[in-house]
Design a protein around this motif. Structure first.
Motif, PDB file in Angstrom:
ATOM      1  N   PHE A  23      33.939  43.430  45.926  1.00  0.00           N
ATOM      2  CA  PHE A  23      34.499  42.770  47.195  1.00  0.00           C
ATOM      3  C   PHE A  23      35.916  43.057  47.544  1.00  0.00           C
ATOM      4  CE2 PHE A  23      30.966  39.375  45.567  1.00  0.00           C
ATOM      5  CZ  PHE A  23      29.964  40.093  46.245  1.00  0.00           C
ATOM      6  N   SER A  24      36.430  43.733  46.504  1.00  0.00           N
ATOM      7  CA  SER A  24      38.000  43.903  46.997  1.00  0.00           C
ATOM      8  C   SER A  24      38.032  45.499  47.452  1.00  0.00           C
ATOM      9  CB  SER A  24      38.884  44.046  45.842  1.00  0.00           C
ATOM     10  OG  SER A  24      38.543  44.232  44.783  1.00  0.00           O
ATOM     11  N   GLU A  25      36.822  46.262  47.695  1.00  0.00           N
ATOM     12  CA  GLU A  25      36.628  47.359  47.911  1.00  0.00           C
ATOM     13  C   GLU A  25      37.098  48.658  47.103  1.00  0.00           C
ATOM     14  OE1 GLU A  25      34.930  48.370  50.787  1.00  0.00           O
ATOM     15  OE2 GLU A  25      34.466  46.121  51.241  1.00  0.00           O
ATOM     16  N   GLN A  26      37.084  48.352  45.951  1.00  0.00           N
ATOM     17  CA  GLN A  26      37.501  49.407  44.884  1.00  0.00           C
ATOM     18  C   GLN A  26      36.155  49.926  44.278  1.00  0.00           C
ATOM     19  OE1 GLN A  26      41.015  48.133  42.338  1.00  0.00           O
ATOM     20  NE2 GLN A  26      40.630  46.058  43.282  1.00  0.00           N
ATOM     21  N   LEU A  27      35.643  50.677  45.034  1.00  0.00           N
ATOM     22  CA  LEU A  27      34.099  51.086  44.747  1.00  0.00           C
ATOM     23  C   LEU A  27      33.937  52.060  43.682  1.00  0.00           C
ATOM     24  CD1 LEU A  27      32.934  51.942  48.379  1.00  0.00           C
ATOM     25  CD2 LEU A  27      32.952  49.630  47.223  1.00  0.00           C
ATOM     26  N   GLU A  28      34.762  52.796  43.353  1.00  0.00           N
ATOM     27  CA  GLU A  28      34.516  53.712  42.088  1.00  0.00           C
ATOM     28  C   GLU A  28      34.735  52.672  40.751  1.00  0.00           C
ATOM     29  OE1 GLU A  28      33.805  56.705  41.526  1.00  0.00           O
ATOM     30  OE2 GLU A  28      33.366  56.916  43.836  1.00  0.00           O
ATOM     31  N   GLU A  29      35.653  51.839  40.682  1.00  0.00           N
ATOM     32  CA  GLU A  29      35.912  50.866  39.605  1.00  0.00           C
ATOM     33  C   GLU A  29      34.680  50.135  39.404  1.00  0.00           C
ATOM     34  OE1 GLU A  29      38.067  51.514  41.951  1.00  0.00           O
ATOM     35  OE2 GLU A  29      39.910  52.172  40.955  1.00  0.00           O
ATOM     36  N   GLN A  32      26.606  51.780  46.723  1.00  0.00           N
ATOM     37  CA  GLN A  32      25.787  52.850  47.214  1.00  0.00           C
ATOM     38  C   GLN A  32      25.567  52.609  48.985  1.00  0.00           C
ATOM     39  OE1 GLN A  32      22.656  52.589  44.475  1.00  0.00           O
ATOM     40  NE2 GLN A  32      23.475  54.337  43.355  1.00  0.00           N
ATOM     41  N   THR A  33      25.242  51.385  49.215  1.00  0.00           N
ATOM     42  CA  THR A  33      25.213  50.926  50.737  1.00  0.00           C
ATOM     43  C   THR A  33      26.596  50.978  51.420  1.00  0.00           C
ATOM     44  OG1 THR A  33      23.305  49.325  50.146  1.00  0.00           O
ATOM     45  CG2 THR A  33      24.590  49.069  52.318  1.00  0.00           C
ATOM     46  N   ARG A  34      27.731  50.700  50.887  1.00  0.00           N
ATOM     47  CA  ARG A  34      29.048  50.704  51.286  1.00  0.00           C
ATOM     48  C   ARG A  34      29.354  52.195  51.578  1.00  0.00           C
ATOM     49  NH1 ARG A  34      32.159  46.182  49.915  1.00  0.00           N
ATOM     50  NH2 ARG A  34      31.047  44.184  50.381  1.00  0.00           N
ATOM     51  N   GLU A  35      28.687  53.180  50.646  1.00  0.00           N
ATOM     52  CA  GLU A  35      29.103  54.612  50.669  1.00  0.00           C
ATOM     53  C   GLU A  35      28.039  55.366  51.582  1.00  0.00           C
ATOM     54  OE1 GLU A  35      30.933  55.316  46.237  1.00  0.00           O
ATOM     55  OE2 GLU A  35      28.820  55.554  46.739  1.00  0.00           O
ATOM     56  N   GLU A  36      27.064  54.427  52.352  1.00  0.00           N
ATOM     57  CA  GLU A  36      26.086  55.200  53.224  1.00  0.00           C
ATOM     58  C   GLU A  36      25.204  55.986  52.388  1.00  0.00           C
ATOM     59  OE1 GLU A  36      27.877  56.643  56.778  1.00  0.00           O
ATOM     60  OE2 GLU A  36      28.823  54.777  57.114  1.00  0.00           O
ATOM     61  N   ARG A  37      24.915  55.746  50.949  1.00  0.00           N
ATOM     62  CA  ARG A  37      24.029  56.688  50.601  1.00  0.00           C
ATOM     63  C   ARG A  37      22.644  55.526  50.241  1.00  0.00           C
ATOM     64  NH1 ARG A  37      27.273  56.760  45.300  1.00  0.00           N
ATOM     65  NH2 ARG A  37      25.275  57.792  44.300  1.00  0.00           N
ATOM     66  N   LEU A  38      22.017  55.402  51.474  1.00  0.00           N
ATOM     67  CA  LEU A  38      20.795  54.359  51.472  1.00  0.00           C
ATOM     68  C   LEU A  38      19.771  54.743  50.518  1.00  0.00           C
ATOM     69  CD1 LEU A  38      20.738  53.660  55.258  1.00  0.00           C
ATOM     70  CD2 LEU A  38      21.804  52.386  53.275  1.00  0.00           C
ATOM     71  N   ASP A  39      19.271  56.218  50.347  1.00  0.00           N
ATOM     72  CA  ASP A  39      18.347  56.643  49.038  1.00  0.00           C
ATOM     73  C   ASP A  39      18.637  56.310  48.008  1.00  0.00           C
ATOM     74  OD1 ASP A  39      16.929  57.746  51.249  1.00  0.00           O
ATOM     75  OD2 ASP A  39      17.643  59.567  50.988  1.00  0.00           O
ATOM     76  N   ASP A  40      19.900  56.412  47.430  1.00  0.00           N
ATOM     77  CA  ASP A  40      20.120  55.911  46.436  1.00  0.00           C
ATOM     78  C   ASP A  40      20.248  54.305  46.152  1.00  0.00           C
ATOM     79  OD1 ASP A  40      20.778  58.517  45.288  1.00  0.00           O
ATOM     80  OD2 ASP A  40      22.931  58.512  46.092  1.00  0.00           O
ATOM     81  N   ALA A  41      20.742  53.821  47.131  1.00  0.00           N
ATOM     82  CA  ALA A  41      20.577  52.334  47.108  1.00  0.00           C
ATOM     83  C   ALA A  41      19.460  51.703  47.232  1.00  0.00           C
ATOM     84  CB  ALA A  41      21.380  51.738  48.549  1.00  0.00           C
ATOM     85  N   ILE A  42      18.357  52.304  47.660  1.00  0.00           N
ATOM     86  CA  ILE A  42      16.927  51.820  47.417  1.00  0.00           C
ATOM     87  C   ILE A  42      16.441  51.735  46.162  1.00  0.00           C
ATOM     88  CG2 ILE A  42      14.548  52.773  48.309  1.00  0.00           C
ATOM     89  CD1 ILE A  42      15.684  53.247  50.898  1.00  0.00           C
ATOM     90  N   VAL A  43      17.052  53.050  45.605  1.00  0.00           N
ATOM     91  CA  VAL A  43      16.469  53.172  44.117  1.00  0.00           C
ATOM     92  C   VAL A  43      16.852  52.066  43.160  1.00  0.00           C
ATOM     93  CG1 VAL A  43      16.554  54.645  42.007  1.00  0.00           C
ATOM     94  CG2 VAL A  43      16.072  55.718  44.217  1.00  0.00           C
TER      95      VAL A  43
END
Length: 327
Positions: free
Chosen positions: A111-117, A146-157
Motif C-alpha cells: 500500500f506504500s508502493e514498495q512493490l519489490e519489498e 503482480q496486478t500493479r506491475e500489469e503482469r496479469l497472467d502471473d496475478a491470475i496464477v
C-alpha cells in the motif's frame, strides 16, 4: 435417528388424514411444526456430514488462532503504511505470529508502493508457512503486486492458488478483473456472476459483468446488468465509464441518467454538461441539448471538445449557429 424419522412420518400421516377437516389456523400451526422439526433434522444432518468429512480428511487440522498487535499494526490500522512498514520491519514475533507480522509488513509495503519489498515478504510466507490461511493472504498479496506491475497472467496464477486454499469474495472479484483485462470474457463473466450472488449491491461488479455479457453476445443480459449498476454506482469515475459505454452502444437515455447521477453525487463539471448535452442531441432533444450546451459554453467558452460537437451538429441544426453567438 431412524426412530426420529419414523416418528415424524407418523405425525405427518396423521395430519394428512385430517388435513381437509382442519381450520386454516390449525393447518398453519401443523405446517409450522412440521417445518421446524424437519429443519432440526436438516441441521443435524449437516452437522453429521461435517464430521464425516473431517474423518475423510485426517490431514486437515484446525489452524491455531493468530494474533499480532504492535506499534506497527497500529500504524497499519491508521493507514500510515510507510511508517507501518518501517516499524514492522524492526519488530519480531514467535512462530505463526511472526508470519502474521510479515504478512502485515507485506501489505504495508504494497500500500506504500514498495512493490519489490512487498513481493519478498509474500514469497517468504508462501515458501515457509505451513498454515493455509496465512499462505492464502500471501498469495492474494502477491497477486495484487503482480496486478500493479500489469503482469496479469502471473496475478491470475496467484489468485487461483489463493482461491484453492480458501475461497474469498475479494479473490473471486480480483480473478474476474484479471480475466476481464486479459479479454477472456467468458471466464471473467463466471467469476462476476459468482461474486454478485453474494454481493448483490456492488455496482462496479454489475458494470464489468455487463461488459462481459456484451462481449459474449448476450446483449439483453448486458443491458440488464448495466441498468442495475446505474442505481448502485457511487463513484464519479465508475458512473462516467458506464455513461461512455451506454453512449457507445446507443443507449443515450441511460447515458443521460449516468451523467445526472454524477451531478447528484459529485456536482459534475463542464465535461459532464457536455456529455449530457451531447446525448440529448443524439436523441434529437433540441430543447435540452441547446440549453445545456449554452450552460457549458458559459462556464468554459474555449472548450475544444464542445466546439467540435457544436460544429458537427451545425450541419443538421441551424440553431447551433445562434447558440455560438450567445455571450
Amino acid at each position: 435417528m431412524n426412530d426420529w424419522i419414523t416418528s415424524w412420518n407418523a405425525i405427518y400421516e396423521n395430519i394428512e388424514k385430517k388435513w381437509t377437516f382442519m381450520s386454516e389456523a390449525e393447518q398453519e400451526n401443523h405446517l409450522k411444526y412440521l417445518e421446524e422439526t424437519a429443519g432440526t433434522l436438516l441441521d443435524k444432518w449437516t452437522e453429521l456430514d461435517e464430521k464425516i468429512n473431517e474423518l475423510k480428511d485426517p490431514k486437515k487440522e484446525r489452524e491455531p488462532s493468530f494474533s499480532y498487535t504492535s506499534k506497527g499494526t497500529t500504524f497499519y490500522e491508521l493507514e500510515m503504511f510507510e511508517q507501518a512498514a518501517r516499524t514492522l520491519k524492526q519488530e519480531s514475533g514467535n512462530g505463526p505470529n511472526d508470519e502474521l507480522r510479515r504478512l502485515y509488513l507485506g501489505f504495508a509495503y504494497l500500500f506504500s508502493e514498495q512493490l519489490e519489498e512487498a513481493k519478498e515478504a509474500f514469497l517468504y510466507i508462501i515458501q515457509v508457512s505451513i498454515y493455509p490461511a496465512l499462505k492464502h493472504f500471501a498469495h492474494v498479496g502477491l497477486g495484487c503486486v503482480q496486478t500493479r506491475e500489469e503482469r496479469l497472467d502471473d496475478a491470475i496464477v496467484s489468485f487461483e492458488k489463493a482461491n484453492d486454499l480458501t475461497s474469498s469474495l475479494d479473490v473471486v472479484y480480483n480473478l474476474g478483473i484479471c480475466y476481464f483485462f486479459n479479454e477472456v470474457f467468458h471466464i471473467a463473466k463466471q467469476y462476476f456472476l459468482s461474486y454478485i450472488k453474494q454481493v448483490p449491491d456492488d455496482g462496479e461488479a454489475f458494470f464489468f459483468l455487463g461488459c462481459c455479457q456484451w462481449q459474449d453476445g448476450n446483449l439483453d443480459e448486458a443491458w440488464t446488468s448495466w441498468t442495475t449498476s446505474i442505481s448502485l454506482l457511487d463513484s464519479e469515475e465508475s458512473l462516467l465509464a458506464l455513461a461512455y459505454v451506454c453512449e457507445w452502444h446507443g443507449y443515450h437515455q441511460a447515458a443521460i441518467h449516468c451523467y445526472k447521477r454524477v451531478q447528484e453525487k459529485h456536482l459534475g463539471s463542464v465535461n459532464v454538461l457536455h456529455g449530457l448535452a451531447w446525448n440529448y442531441a443524439l436523441l434529437d432533444d433540441k430543447t435540452n441539448a441547446l440549453r445545456i450546451f449554452h450552460e457549458a459554453m458559459r462556464l468554459d467558452p474555449n472548450n475544444k471538445n464542445i466546439t467540435y460537437s457544436l460544429n458537427w451538429l451545425q450541419k443538421s441544426w441551424p440553431e447551433i449557429s445562434e447558440l455560438q453567438l450567445v455571450d
